[in-house]
Design a protein around this motif. Sequence first.
Motif, PDB file in Angstrom:
ATOM      1  N   GLN A   1       0.508   8.403  -0.486  1.00 34.95           N
ATOM      2  CA  GLN A   1      -0.720   7.834   0.461  1.00 34.95           C
ATOM      3  C   GLN A   1      -1.968   8.450   0.126  1.00 34.95           C
ATOM      4  N   GLU A   2      -2.016   9.983   0.049  1.00 39.87           N
ATOM      5  CA  GLU A   2      -3.190  10.552  -0.174  1.00 39.87           C
ATOM      6  C   GLU A   2      -3.913  10.233  -1.364  1.00 39.87           C
ATOM      7  N   PHE A   3      -3.094   9.811  -2.309  1.00 43.43           N
ATOM      8  CA  PHE A   3      -3.724   9.240  -3.818  1.00 43.43           C
ATOM      9  C   PHE A   3      -4.302   8.085  -3.472  1.00 43.43           C
ATOM     10  N   LEU A   4      -3.542   7.141  -2.689  1.00 46.35           N
ATOM     11  CA  LEU A   4      -4.173   5.710  -2.403  1.00 46.35           C
ATOM     12  C   LEU A   4      -5.361   5.845  -1.818  1.00 46.35           C
ATOM     13  N   ASP A   5      -5.353   6.839  -0.645  1.00 44.63           N
ATOM     14  CA  ASP A   5      -6.762   6.632   0.203  1.00 44.63           C
ATOM     15  C   ASP A   5      -7.797   7.039  -0.682  1.00 44.63           C
ATOM     16  N   SER A   6      -7.537   7.835  -1.688  1.00 47.49           N
ATOM     17  CA  SER A   6      -8.936   8.318  -2.364  1.00 47.49           C
ATOM     18  C   SER A   6      -9.016   7.691  -3.770  1.00 47.49           C
ATOM     19  N   TYR A   7      -8.204   6.634  -4.054  1.00 46.80           N
ATOM     20  CA  TYR A   7      -8.224   6.161  -5.375  1.00 46.80           C
ATOM     21  C   TYR A   7      -9.360   5.444  -5.576  1.00 46.80           C
ATOM     22  N   ASP A   8     -10.092   5.767  -6.982  1.00 49.12           N
ATOM     23  CA  ASP A   8     -11.259   5.004  -7.405  1.00 49.12           C
ATOM     24  C   ASP A   8     -10.893   4.277  -8.698  1.00 49.12           C
ATOM     25  N   PRO A   9     -10.622   2.829  -8.494  1.00 49.69           N
ATOM     26  CA  PRO A   9     -10.300   2.105  -9.412  1.00 49.69           C
ATOM     27  C   PRO A   9     -11.160   2.330 -10.887  1.00 49.69           C
ATOM     28  N   GLN A  10     -12.463   2.744 -10.747  1.00 49.91           N
ATOM     29  CA  GLN A  10     -13.249   2.928 -11.713  1.00 49.91           C
ATOM     30  C   GLN A  10     -13.085   4.089 -12.652  1.00 49.91           C
ATOM     31  N   GLN A  11     -12.563   4.990 -11.900  1.00 56.08           N
ATOM     32  CA  GLN A  11     -12.047   6.185 -12.800  1.00 56.08           C
ATOM     33  C   GLN A  11     -11.103   6.009 -13.916  1.00 56.08           C
ATOM     34  N   HIS A  12     -11.617   6.430 -15.082  1.00 58.01           N
ATOM     35  CA  HIS A  12     -10.775   6.513 -16.225  1.00 58.01           C
ATOM     36  C   HIS A  12      -9.677   7.691 -16.280  1.00 58.01           C
ATOM     37  N   GLY A  13      -8.393   7.297 -16.601  1.00 57.80           N
ATOM     38  CA  GLY A  13      -7.339   8.489 -16.343  1.00 57.80           C
ATOM     39  C   GLY A  13      -6.189   7.849 -16.453  1.00 57.80           C
ATOM     40  N   CYS A  14      -5.083   8.667 -16.101  1.00 57.73           N
ATOM     41  CA  CYS A  14      -3.649   7.930 -15.917  1.00 57.73           C
ATOM     42  C   CYS A  14      -2.972   8.917 -15.079  1.00 57.73           C
ATOM     43  N   LEU A  15      -1.591   8.246 -14.646  1.00 56.67           N
ATOM     44  CA  LEU A  15      -1.014   9.031 -13.589  1.00 56.67           C
ATOM     45  C   LEU A  15       0.293   9.272 -14.014  1.00 56.67           C
ATOM     46  N   VAL A  16       0.395  10.742 -13.488  1.00 57.70           N
ATOM     47  CA  VAL A  16       1.985  11.287 -13.561  1.00 57.70           C
ATOM     48  C   VAL A  16       2.653  11.153 -12.228  1.00 57.70           C
ATOM     49  N   LEU A  17       3.902  10.428 -12.377  1.00 58.77           N
ATOM     50  CA  LEU A  17       4.287   9.983 -10.988  1.00 58.77           C
ATOM     51  C   LEU A  17       5.951  10.501 -11.014  1.00 58.77           C
ATOM     52  N   ASP A  18       5.999  10.973  -9.681  1.00 54.87           N
ATOM     53  CA  ASP A  18       7.386  11.311  -9.379  1.00 54.87           C
ATOM     54  C   ASP A  18       8.052  10.018  -9.110  1.00 54.87           C
ATOM     55  N   VAL A  19       9.431   9.984  -9.387  1.00 57.42           N
ATOM     56  CA  VAL A  19      10.104   8.555  -8.814  1.00 57.42           C
ATOM     57  C   VAL A  19      10.388   8.819  -7.311  1.00 57.42           C
ATOM     58  N   ARG A  20      11.062   9.632  -6.955  1.00 54.94           N
ATOM     59  CA  ARG A  20      11.573   9.873  -5.669  1.00 54.94           C
ATOM     60  C   ARG A  20      10.543  10.817  -4.792  1.00 54.94           C
ATOM     61  N   MET A  21       9.983  10.223  -3.678  1.00 55.78           N
ATOM     62  CA  MET A  21       9.035  10.832  -2.848  1.00 55.78           C
ATOM     63  C   MET A  21       9.324  10.281  -1.391  1.00 55.78           C
ATOM     64  N   PRO A  22       8.890  11.078  -0.502  1.00 64.65           N
ATOM     65  CA  PRO A  22       8.903  10.616   0.972  1.00 64.65           C
ATOM     66  C   PRO A  22       7.830   9.552   1.156  1.00 64.65           C
TER      67      PRO A  22
END
Lengths: 524, 211
Positions: free
Chosen positions: B39-60
């Motif tokens: 949620q923290e990520f979604l709150d501060s997410y900027d679609p214009q920012q170039h990059g990538c996401l390293v994402l864990d599968v299981r999270m609360p």
Amino acid sequence: MDTENGFSLFNAILDSAVLLDKNGKIVDWNNGAFSLFGYHKKEALGRSINFIYEKTHPFPKIIHETSLEEKIWAEDTLFIRKNGSKGTCKSCINILNHTELNKPIILLTHHPISAHKKTEKELQLICEELTKKSFRLFDMVYTFNRMLLTTLQALEKTEKTLHESEQQFHLLAQNTTDMISRHTPDGAFLYVSPASKLTLGYTPEDLIQANFFKLVHQDDFSKLKKLFANKRESQKAITYRIKPKEGDYRWLESHIRLVVDDITKSIREVQLASRDVTDQLLDKKARLRGQQLAHVYRLSTMEEMASGMAHEISQPLAAVINYTRGCVRYLENGHQDPAQLKVAMEKAAIQAERAGEIIQRLKNFFCKGQLIKTPCKINNIVRETITLIRHNLSSSKTKVDLDLDKDPPLVLIDKIQVQQVILNLLQNSMEAMQEAHCQEKRIYIETRHAEKNMLAITVNDTGPGFSKDDINKVFKPFFTTKAHGRGMGLAICLSIIEAHGGQFTIHPNTSSNSWIRFTLPVSQ
Amino acid sequence: MLLSDPIVYIIDDDQAMVESLTWIIESIGLKTKSYTHPQEFLDSYDPQQHGCLVLDVRMPGISGPELQTRLNTEEAPSLPIIFISGHGDVPLAVRVMKAGAVDFLTKPFNDQILLESINKALRLDKANREKRQECAQIRAKFALLSMREVQVLQGIVAGKPNKVISAELKISLKTVEAHRASVMRKMSVRSVPELVKIVLTNSMQETAEEE
């Protein structure tokens, strides 16, 4: 004529009367004399009176002496009748001094006494016989009496023993919780003690004359029947199922004793002392199986938990790799502060240790073991258990709220098994809430040192809880409300908690929230 | 228009994992931003920012695949995602790969593989962003065309000679020629094949976005 008057009187005498002269010659002979002796008057007149007697009496002398002394002569005499038969009579001579005739009249009368005599003799004989008989009888009576006395004493003794043993029997039979019963060889009840009410739900009145075999489970029927007929072993024990008045079959353990007739060698009756061993049997079986079951269950949960556990272990391992590889890269590039590298290496070491702990925990959890009770901190166990399924909790979006006793005493428990109980309850909660599609998924765990020697752990959740009907069934193996449940969990939880001497309580969702509480003994 | 420096976003609920990922990714000189909660990520997410996401599968809260779905449905194009998972759940891996993930790594993973995946993801993101930029430019040029010019353009792309276009649109041949010159100028192309290429690229992009 005076004499004529006298003679007519003389003839009127019914007894035999004879008049004699002073020499004993017959002067007159009346009708009584005729009927007694059989001689007519004309045959007797003028003859000496001695002709009728068997023995000759000196009559002139007797008459003389009798007239002088003015007394009566009387003697029992034997006579011979005209027809030759003999008789006895009392002969009496009276001398009547007739003043007018101036000469004495000698009157001889005969009173027949033969009948008297005979009766008297017979009586005497009978009397003698009776005396003899009575003596014999007396002897017999005496002997009998002695026998009787001995018998009586023996009887009394026997009766006393019998009474005592009967009293003992009744005391035992009427008051023991064991059901005592006596049967015919084909099973009919002859007697049954009041304990039958407790054991089978039937009163003794219900059972008398009923057949015992009809109550026995059909699988056990034949082996019981065999024991009823086997004379070789007179005392034996058997465990079998029996149908009580209400409810399911119960296990009875009976000691069977056959009473064999000494003479005919046939079985007279069968005596049974039975007790309900269902609970012991189940207990024993449950206890025996409890540990195996718990182990099997742990193994079967392994599958479910494996993915979670793999995640648990891979996490620190991945971190270790990242830290160390990162360090290698920085070193290769040659532009990194050594202090920063040191921090990274230490973090890597901590993660490696964490992985080791998880492996140890897993080993403990899945390894078969007996109850090893050690003093433990319950709050730590609760927390540790939550970390075991942290990922299951987070992926099902379940939150756990802890309300832990601030300073609880140590509990004497097998840590692994209690962890398993908590784990099971948590999994149940999660699954129940998942299936009920609860909006808010929360599990509350509370630890309280409520009782003196017991610590209570209460678990409840925002799920549907247990209905009142469920509660009676949940502890039975293979009962489940879950779509894919095995129905083993709570049965095992119960056996684990009971093995610890604790209690396992489920509160239904009738009035308020449903909860589960179990207690554990405080370490002394 | 130049892309800003890429940022590798790290989302994992395990603090040690986040820290160690930061450590290794920064070791190759990349910028990172880490979150322990999606949620923290979604709150501060900027679609214009170039990059990538390293994402864990299981999270609360929001799981990795859920976050992927959310990002895909947003109007703004998604960041390339590298999934990291504690266990090799094959059906899950297939699902997230179909939904466009760059990679699916199982912990513990080789750092080389991770870093390669991150580079691949960043290249992909860069390419995507450039393509999107190009398309946006073409669309902007299209917007300049008048109704008649668009009709003429369609005729040209369909390979029709000016005569046919003039007959179909019932306009004079001269007018068709004038529109044609206007289209070529507005779309800033010099030849018909160049024009066809632009139109084709745009329509492909549109189709892709429609899907």
